[in-house]
Design an enzyme around this catalytic site. Structure first.
Site, PDB file in Angstrom:
ATOM      1  N   ASN A  23      -7.269 -21.310  13.611  1.00 40.59           N
ATOM      2  CA  ASN A  23      -6.941 -21.223  15.209  1.00 40.59           C
ATOM      3  C   ASN A  23      -8.694 -20.823  15.736  1.00 40.59           C
ATOM      4  OD1 ASN A  23      -6.477 -20.114  18.344  1.00 40.59           O
ATOM      5  ND2 ASN A  23      -4.502 -20.139  18.024  1.00 40.59           N
ATOM      6  N   ALA A  24      -9.293 -21.225  16.529  1.00 43.56           N
ATOM      7  CA  ALA A  24     -10.835 -20.852  17.121  1.00 43.56           C
ATOM      8  C   ALA A  24     -10.192 -19.455  17.913  1.00 43.56           C
ATOM      9  CB  ALA A  24     -11.442 -21.919  17.173  1.00 43.56           C
ATOM     10  N   LYS A  26      -8.257 -17.356  18.011  1.00 46.52           N
ATOM     11  CA  LYS A  26      -8.516 -16.125  17.488  1.00 46.52           C
ATOM     12  C   LYS A  26      -8.956 -15.297  16.519  1.00 46.52           C
ATOM     13  CE  LYS A  26      -3.778 -15.550  15.903  1.00 46.52           C
ATOM     14  NZ  LYS A  26      -2.504 -15.509  15.143  1.00 46.52           N
ATOM     15  N   ASP A  85      -0.119 -11.316  12.456  1.00 45.48           N
ATOM     16  CA  ASP A  85       1.474 -12.123  12.914  1.00 45.48           C
ATOM     17  C   ASP A  85       1.798 -11.439  14.299  1.00 45.48           C
ATOM     18  OD1 ASP A  85       2.841 -14.094  12.288  1.00 45.48           O
ATOM     19  OD2 ASP A  85       4.102 -12.677  12.084  1.00 45.48           O
ATOM     20  N   SER A  86       2.071 -11.803  15.249  1.00 46.08           N
ATOM     21  CA  SER A  86       2.130 -11.238  16.680  1.00 46.08           C
ATOM     22  C   SER A  86       3.011 -12.747  17.511  1.00 46.08           C
ATOM     23  CB  SER A  86       0.307 -11.730  17.532  1.00 46.08           C
ATOM     24  OG  SER A  86       0.019 -13.121  18.139  1.00 46.08           O
ATOM     25  N   PHE A 168      -4.343 -19.019  24.924  1.00 44.94           N
ATOM     26  CA  PHE A 168      -3.723 -19.613  24.740  1.00 44.94           C
ATOM     27  C   PHE A 168      -2.085 -19.304  24.222  1.00 44.94           C
ATOM     28  CE2 PHE A 168      -5.262 -16.772  21.525  1.00 44.94           C
ATOM     29  CZ  PHE A 168      -4.199 -16.404  20.824  1.00 44.94           C
ATOM     30  N   LYS A 192      -9.138  -9.816  28.375  1.00 45.94           N
ATOM     31  CA  LYS A 192      -8.065  -9.817  27.734  1.00 45.94           C
ATOM     32  C   LYS A 192      -8.115  -8.816  26.616  1.00 45.94           C
ATOM     33  CE  LYS A 192      -5.271 -13.427  24.766  1.00 45.94           C
ATOM     34  NZ  LYS A 192      -4.758 -14.540  24.497  1.00 45.94           N
ATOM     35  N   ARG A 198      -3.518  -7.065  20.635  1.00 49.43           N
ATOM     36  CA  ARG A 198      -4.352  -7.302  19.127  1.00 49.43           C
ATOM     37  C   ARG A 198      -4.915  -6.735  18.847  1.00 49.43           C
ATOM     38  NH1 ARG A 198      -4.490 -12.326  19.282  1.00 49.43           N
ATOM     39  NH2 ARG A 198      -2.549 -12.813  18.549  1.00 49.43           N
TER      40      ARG A 198
END
Length: 245
Positions: A23-24, A26, A85-86, A168, A192, A198
């Site tokens: 995932n770009a 992330k 992992d979220s 996303f 964000k 995160r």
């Protein structure tokens, strides 16, 4: 956002951290936040180094699954790896979607279907009962097996309609307490990153790496000589088996 392929042989193992993701978005989040604590480090996505099969995420907690993904990335590349992992934990749904957030509707990464299922299950739930939080567990694992964990949350509510063009996953439905009236997807990346689960998990990770008093990328041999790697792995695994709050 496309991820370009990178020749692993061109990377310096002493200054490279592999982010266990394809995932770009992330990758950018982790690079932007963790990079401030690890200057001079190159962050690359695992998917940029090859087509690796995803490990089975058999954990029952976010921490367990983060360790599984980071360990697999280390084994596949030989580099230090970080894995997140979220997911979204909704109180009215007894913690769903939880560790199944990315595949809530059945297909991994189908954001539209996942959001549609969440809205359907939340239909009729009063505003006061729509409390939820994003939870993130991050595992930083060095080639010698030394594990350092970071944990973070972002409290908020589940909205009734999707809004916003950033982010996303469940971002268009999640209304953080820190930004009243705005969904996570209505925040700029910088906004964000300043409040996200995160962000808090990465800050927690940075604090723990600093507390070790060593360079996390250059001290693998030292950790092994002191016998700390096995103990750290055991401690991280023990912590990961505790139920998510």
């Amino acid at each position: 956002m496309a991820l370009e392929k990178i020749d692993a042989a061109s990377l310096d193992s002493a200054t490279t951290v592999v982010v266990a993701t394809g995932n770009a978005h992330k990758l950018v989040e982790i690079r932007d936040i963790l990079g401030a604590a690890l200057p001079g480090v190159t962050f690359v996505a695992l998917a940029q180094l090859g087509d690796f099969e995803d490990p089975d995420e058999t954990g029952t907690t976010f921490a367990q699954n983060a360790i599984i993904k980071a360990e697999a990335a280390v084994a596949e590349t030989g580099f230090t790896a970080v894995a997140d992992d979220s997911g979204l934990v909704v109180d009215a749904l007894d913690g769903e979607p939880g560790v199944y957030s990315a595949r809530y509707a059945g297909v991994h990464g189908d954001d539209a279907a996942n959001n549609a299922k969440l809205l359907a299950k939340m239909e009729g739930v009063a505003d006061a009962q729509r409390t939820a939080r994003f939870v993130s567990s991050i595992a930083f694992i060095e080639p010698n097996g030394l594990v350092t964990m970071g944990e973070g949350t972002c409290e908020g509510m589940v909205g009734r309609t999707e809004r916003g063009d950033y982010g996303f996953g469940y971002d268009p439905l999640f209304l953080p307490d820190d930004t009243p009236g705005k969904t996570m997807a209505e925040l700029t990346p910088d906004e964000k990153n300043a409040i996200s689960h995160r962000f808090h998990a990465l800050n927690d990770l940075c604090d723990k790496l600093a507390a070790r008093g060593t360079d996390a990328l250059a001290a693998a041999d030292e950790g092994a000589e002191q016998g700390g790697a096995a103990a750290a792995v055991d401690a991280a695994r023990a912590q990961a088996t505790e139920p998510e709050q």
